[in-house]
Design an enzyme around this catalytic site. Structure first.
Site, PDB file in Angstrom:
ATOM      1  N   PRO A   2       0.822  -1.217   0.000  1.00 52.54           N
ATOM      2  CA  PRO A   2       0.000   0.000   0.000  1.00 52.54           C
ATOM      3  C   PRO A   2       0.855   1.266   0.000  1.00 52.54           C
ATOM      4  O   PRO A   2       1.904   1.322   0.636  1.00 52.54           O
ATOM      5  CB  PRO A   2      -0.822  -0.113   1.279  1.00 52.54           C
ATOM      6  CG  PRO A   2      -0.253  -1.239   2.052  1.00 52.54           C
ATOM      7  CD  PRO A   2       0.533  -2.091   1.124  1.00 52.54           C
ATOM      8  N   GLU A   3       0.400   2.255  -0.754  1.00 52.49           N
ATOM      9  CA  GLU A   3       1.130   3.514  -0.884  1.00 52.49           C
ATOM     10  C   GLU A   3       0.253   4.645  -0.329  1.00 52.49           C
ATOM     11  O   GLU A   3      -0.744   4.378   0.335  1.00 52.49           O
ATOM     12  CB  GLU A   3       1.499   3.728  -2.364  1.00 52.49           C
ATOM     13  CG  GLU A   3       2.296   2.545  -2.934  1.00 52.49           C
ATOM     14  CD  GLU A   3       2.614   2.659  -4.419  1.00 52.49           C
ATOM     15  OE1 GLU A   3       2.828   3.785  -4.892  1.00 52.49           O
ATOM     16  OE2 GLU A   3       2.636   1.623  -5.100  1.00 52.49           O
ATOM     17  N   LYS A  58       3.709   6.232   4.004  1.00 54.81           N
ATOM     18  CA  LYS A  58       2.960   4.970   3.992  1.00 54.81           C
ATOM     19  C   LYS A  58       2.674   4.468   5.407  1.00 54.81           C
ATOM     20  O   LYS A  58       2.253   3.328   5.588  1.00 54.81           O
ATOM     21  CB  LYS A  58       3.763   3.902   3.242  1.00 54.81           C
ATOM     22  CG  LYS A  58       4.158   4.274   1.817  1.00 54.81           C
ATOM     23  CD  LYS A  58       5.034   3.170   1.235  1.00 54.81           C
ATOM     24  CE  LYS A  58       5.647   3.580  -0.084  1.00 54.81           C
ATOM     25  NZ  LYS A  58       6.606   2.579  -0.583  1.00 54.81           N
ATOM     26  N   ARG A 260      13.285  -3.273  -8.871  1.00 50.15           N
ATOM     27  CA  ARG A 260      11.872  -2.892  -8.842  1.00 50.15           C
ATOM     28  C   ARG A 260      11.228  -3.162 -10.196  1.00 50.15           C
ATOM     29  O   ARG A 260      11.849  -2.970 -11.226  1.00 50.15           O
ATOM     30  CB  ARG A 260      11.727  -1.394  -8.543  1.00 50.15           C
ATOM     31  CG  ARG A 260      12.006  -1.023  -7.113  1.00 50.15           C
ATOM     32  CD  ARG A 260      11.826   0.477  -6.944  1.00 50.15           C
ATOM     33  NE  ARG A 260      12.003   0.883  -5.567  1.00 50.15           N
ATOM     34  CZ  ARG A 260      11.053   0.809  -4.639  1.00 50.15           C
ATOM     35  NH1 ARG A 260       9.854   0.354  -4.953  1.00 50.15           N
ATOM     36  NH2 ARG A 260      11.288   1.202  -3.409  1.00 50.15           N
TER      37      ARG A 260
END
Ligand SMILES: [Zn+2]
Length: 272
Positions: A2-3, A58, A260
């Site tokens: 989650p961001e 976050k 990433r």
């Protein structure tokens, strides 16, 4: 993971539910999720009232009436549920907080994530490395441009660096770069002023849009929560490898950038 939009969505949903609520019961099913012996954690929280819920990047901080904070980071896989009963058996959740009105807050999927009880001073200490919030009014276009020009890395690496800006991760960095028509592997410091301005505006635009449609978490917070997860169908590049670009039809490319995932349109997104 989650961001900012997901955590801000949690914060805005939880605030009216939790503020002023007294914690009447605490269950810890996984000792590693918390930062002190289970007995001490449970007895310190029982009887405390949640004053308000704050988001930093976050992270969520639940402010308690004894000056302590509950510091939550969901990391990869963490999620929350709220109600009289959880959506799964109680043993499925790492921590459960029960409140005087019969409702409970269920913390699920906290394998890498954690819920720590810390002092106000420790909370400040733990957050001090975080960069500004993208919506901080002091982060003007000029201030943003200055910060960016001092960065040596690639654009995506910079956007996901929590010391540069707090709250952006893998998904939204790709969505922001697509919206700004910038290649995620472009050198962050090499952008011309028009590109910097597009990037600045896209950061705010993408994060606001995502928050308004409930972010991308899969689990609803409450049984009647139909908003959460609305962004899942709206990603324009993230997790859309080989699917046509919604602007030009070119297949979306997938690569990794320093470990990433990186999704982008090779036609729409340029180095500056
Ligand atoms: Zn395209």
């Amino acid at each position: 993971m989650p961001e900012l939009p997901e955590m801000e969505h949690y914060r805005s949903q939880l605030s009216p539910l939790l503020c002023g609520q007294r914690i009447t019961g605490v269950t810890v099913n996984r000792a590693k999720t918390i930062n002190e012996p289970i007995e001490a954690f449970e007895s310190a929280l029982r009887g405390r009232t949640i004053l308000f819920v704050e988001r930093k990047g976050k992270h969520l901080l639940f402010h308690l009436d004894d000056g302590h904070r509950l510091h939550l980071h969901l990391m990869l896989g963490g999620w929350l549920a709220y109600g009289e009963q959880g959506p799964k058996k109680d043993s499925h959740f790492q921590v459960i907080l029960r409140f005087g009105d019969g409702n409970s807050l269920f913390f699920g999927g906290l394998r890498l994530g954690y819920l720590h009880r810390i002092t106000a001073k420790a909370a400040l200490e733990e957050m001090k490395e975080l960069g500004p919030d993208p919506f901080d009014s002091r982060l003007t276009l000029e201030a943003f441009g200055k910060r960016l020009s001092g960065k040596k890395g690639k654009l995506k690496t910079t956007l996901t660096d929590q010391r540069f800006l707090a709250g952006i991760g893998n998904c939204y960095s790709d969505e922001i770069c697509f919206d700004a028509k910038l290649h995620p592997a472009a050198a962050a410091s090499s952008l011309d002023s028009a590109s910097v301005e597009r990037l600045y505006n896209s950061i705010r635009k993408v994060l606001v849009e995502a928050k308004e449609v409930g972010g991308y978490m899969e689990h609803p917070l409450t049984p009647d929560d139909t908003l959460t997860g609305g962004y899942n169908d709206q990603c324009r590049v993230y997790d859309r490898k080989d699917e046509p670009c919604l602007v030009c039809g070119t297949p979306i490319k997938f690569e990794t950038l320093t470990g990433r995932k990186m999704f982008y349109c090779p036609n729409c997104q340029k180095d500056s």
